[in-house]
Design an enzyme around this catalytic site. Structure first.
Site, PDB file in Angstrom:
ATOM      1  N   ARG A  59      44.016  50.327  68.250  1.00 32.16           N
ATOM      2  CA  ARG A  59      43.166  50.361  67.066  1.00 32.16           C
ATOM      3  C   ARG A  59      42.752  51.776  66.669  1.00 32.16           C
ATOM      4  O   ARG A  59      42.892  52.182  65.522  1.00 32.16           O
ATOM      5  CB  ARG A  59      41.904  49.504  67.290  1.00 32.16           C
ATOM      6  CG  ARG A  59      42.074  48.027  67.033  1.00 32.16           C
ATOM      7  CD  ARG A  59      41.025  47.216  67.784  1.00 32.16           C
ATOM      8  NE  ARG A  59      41.219  47.397  69.203  1.00 32.16           N
ATOM      9  CZ  ARG A  59      42.124  46.710  69.918  1.00 32.16           C
ATOM     10  NH1 ARG A  59      42.864  45.821  69.329  1.00 32.16           N
ATOM     11  NH2 ARG A  59      42.288  46.933  71.196  1.00 32.16           N
ATOM     12  N   THR A  60      42.198  52.529  67.617  1.00 32.24           N
ATOM     13  CA  THR A  60      41.629  53.827  67.266  1.00 32.24           C
ATOM     14  C   THR A  60      42.694  54.800  66.785  1.00 32.24           C
ATOM     15  O   THR A  60      42.530  55.457  65.748  1.00 32.24           O
ATOM     16  CB  THR A  60      40.874  54.424  68.475  1.00 32.24           C
ATOM     17  OG1 THR A  60      39.850  53.505  68.880  1.00 32.24           O
ATOM     18  CG2 THR A  60      40.223  55.746  68.111  1.00 32.24           C
ATOM     19  N   LYS A  87      53.477  68.781  82.734  1.00 37.55           N
ATOM     20  CA  LYS A  87      54.233  69.839  83.403  1.00 37.55           C
ATOM     21  C   LYS A  87      53.317  70.837  84.117  1.00 37.55           C
ATOM     22  O   LYS A  87      53.787  71.814  84.690  1.00 37.55           O
ATOM     23  CB  LYS A  87      55.088  70.587  82.382  1.00 37.55           C
ATOM     24  CG  LYS A  87      56.104  69.726  81.664  1.00 37.55           C
ATOM     25  CD  LYS A  87      56.877  70.547  80.639  1.00 37.55           C
ATOM     26  CE  LYS A  87      57.876  69.706  79.880  1.00 37.55           C
ATOM     27  NZ  LYS A  87      58.623  70.510  78.861  1.00 37.55           N
ATOM     28  N   ARG A 109      41.320  61.881  72.272  1.00 33.75           N
ATOM     29  CA  ARG A 109      40.794  60.895  73.227  1.00 33.75           C
ATOM     30  C   ARG A 109      41.215  61.335  74.621  1.00 33.75           C
ATOM     31  O   ARG A 109      42.370  61.703  74.848  1.00 33.75           O
ATOM     32  CB  ARG A 109      41.323  59.498  72.932  1.00 33.75           C
ATOM     33  CG  ARG A 109      41.027  58.502  74.051  1.00 33.75           C
ATOM     34  CD  ARG A 109      41.354  57.086  73.682  1.00 33.75           C
ATOM     35  NE  ARG A 109      40.337  56.543  72.800  1.00 33.75           N
ATOM     36  CZ  ARG A 109      40.200  55.245  72.516  1.00 33.75           C
ATOM     37  NH1 ARG A 109      41.022  54.358  73.042  1.00 33.75           N
ATOM     38  NH2 ARG A 109      39.252  54.825  71.711  1.00 33.75           N
ATOM     39  N   HIS A 137      31.791  57.571  71.853  1.00 32.17           N
ATOM     40  CA  HIS A 137      32.870  57.205  70.937  1.00 32.17           C
ATOM     41  C   HIS A 137      32.222  57.133  69.552  1.00 32.17           C
ATOM     42  O   HIS A 137      31.981  56.049  69.017  1.00 32.17           O
ATOM     43  CB  HIS A 137      33.459  55.853  71.352  1.00 32.17           C
ATOM     44  CG  HIS A 137      34.756  55.501  70.690  1.00 32.17           C
ATOM     45  ND1 HIS A 137      35.265  56.202  69.610  1.00 32.17           N
ATOM     46  CD2 HIS A 137      35.664  54.516  70.943  1.00 32.17           C
ATOM     47  CE1 HIS A 137      36.406  55.664  69.236  1.00 32.17           C
ATOM     48  NE2 HIS A 137      36.680  54.651  70.032  1.00 32.17           N
TER      49      HIS A 137
END
Length: 319
Positions: A59-60, A87, A109, A137
């Site tokens: 969703r986000t 890496k 995120r 959030h």
């Protein structure tokens, strides 16, 4: 308020009620775009937005990318597996390299609380926190507040009951902050192992029984069980959780007759919400998803569309 005088959207704690209201008003004004036959307008044409997601998201991530496309911005999505972090490159070096390619906004995120705040100190572009660990959030809380305001007309004086894993939920943390700033009462309930200390001192009503928390509630917000953040199990089983804290029609009798049901998703059906509750006419879960695109359009628009290429000194404040 004529413009949003902040550089980053990192959380709601340092954002004023006026700023929150301005974002919600802007999102409301942009919602008609989502219902047009051609869902695209040109204000961010030529701008570039990078979504940097180090955690899984449906969703986000999609919401941010669709919001950018609706405003005609170019978008580039990077996941953890695609980045040079795997890496051995540091997060700061990764974002500095992204910055060298001159994006206008980085949406991030990360599983580490504070990660977006860290990179915001090392890049010239704006940063939007799309969820950092168990911290905040902000855009989810903003879309939740827009959904509630759309339904009731105002947030002031409403009682919002948040049920579930409060400790590990960044959604809960941002909502508690934002809702209280906008004049709503907040009650929380969940297993004792999922309730952080200090909530009562912040004006939150802490209940141990769901029926007490949702009594006379206007809004019931169920939270997903955050198993990936818990480490050791904090409750015996999903069946036990559903029996004691799941929202079903029997429990809803304690709430107001017109109380609405919300959930940030994804839903564990039959655990946090009974299926017939999740799919009922009282559920505004899909409205939250639609409003998410409008809120993120508003954030993009306010951060870069009205500010031009030059930022005034007061735009440097981080939120």
């Amino acid at each position: 308020m004529e413009q949003l005088k902040i550089r980053h959207i990192l959380g709601l704690r340092d954002m004023s009620a006026e700023e929150i209201g301005f974002i919600l008003d802007t999102a409301e004004s942009l919602k008609p775009i989502l219902h047009r036959h051609i869902k695209k307008v040109p204000p961010l044409r030529g701008r570039t937005i990078v979504t940097l997601f180090f955690e899984p998201s449906t969703r986000t991530k999609l919401s941010f990318e669709l919001a950018a496309k609706r405003l005609s911005a170019d978008t580039v999505g990077i996941s953890k597996s695609m980045s040079s972090v795997v890496k051995g490159e540091t997060l700061i070096d990764t974002t500095r390299n992204i910055q060298a390619m001159k994006p206008d906004i980085i949406v991030m995120r990360h599983s580490m609380a504070g990660a977006p705040h860290l990179i915001a100190r090392h890049v010239d572009c704006s940063v939007i926190n799309a969820g950092d660990g168990i911290n905040e959030h902000p855009s989810q809380a903003l879309l939740d507040m827009l959904t509630i305001r759309d339904h009731f007309g105002s947030l002031k004086g409403l009682k919002v009951a948040i049920i579930g894993d409060i400790t590990h939920s960044r959604v809960a943390h941002s909502n508690i902050i934002g809702l209280q700033k906008m004049g709503a009462r907040v009650a929380v309930c969940g297993p004792g192992t999922m309730l952080p200390p200090g909530l009562a001192a912040e004006g939150v009503e802490v209940m141990m029984r769901v029926e007490e928390a949702i009594e006379d509630a206007d809004v019931i917000m169920a939270l997903r069980i955050q198993r990936e953040r818990q480490g050791l199990p904090l409750f015996p089983s999903q069946r036990e959780y559903a029996r004691k804290f799941g929202i079903n029609n029997r429990r809803l009798r304690a709430a107001k007759e017109n109380a609405i049901i919300m959930h940030p998703g994804p839903i564990n059906r039959g655990v946090e919400l009974a299926p017939d509750v999740a799919d009922s006419g009282r559920s505004l879960i899909l409205d939250q998803v639609t409003n998410g695109v409008a809120v993120r359009m508003a954030l993009f628009s306010l951060l870069i569309a009205e500010s031009g290429d030059e930022r005034s000194p007061d735009m440097e404040r981080q939120v």
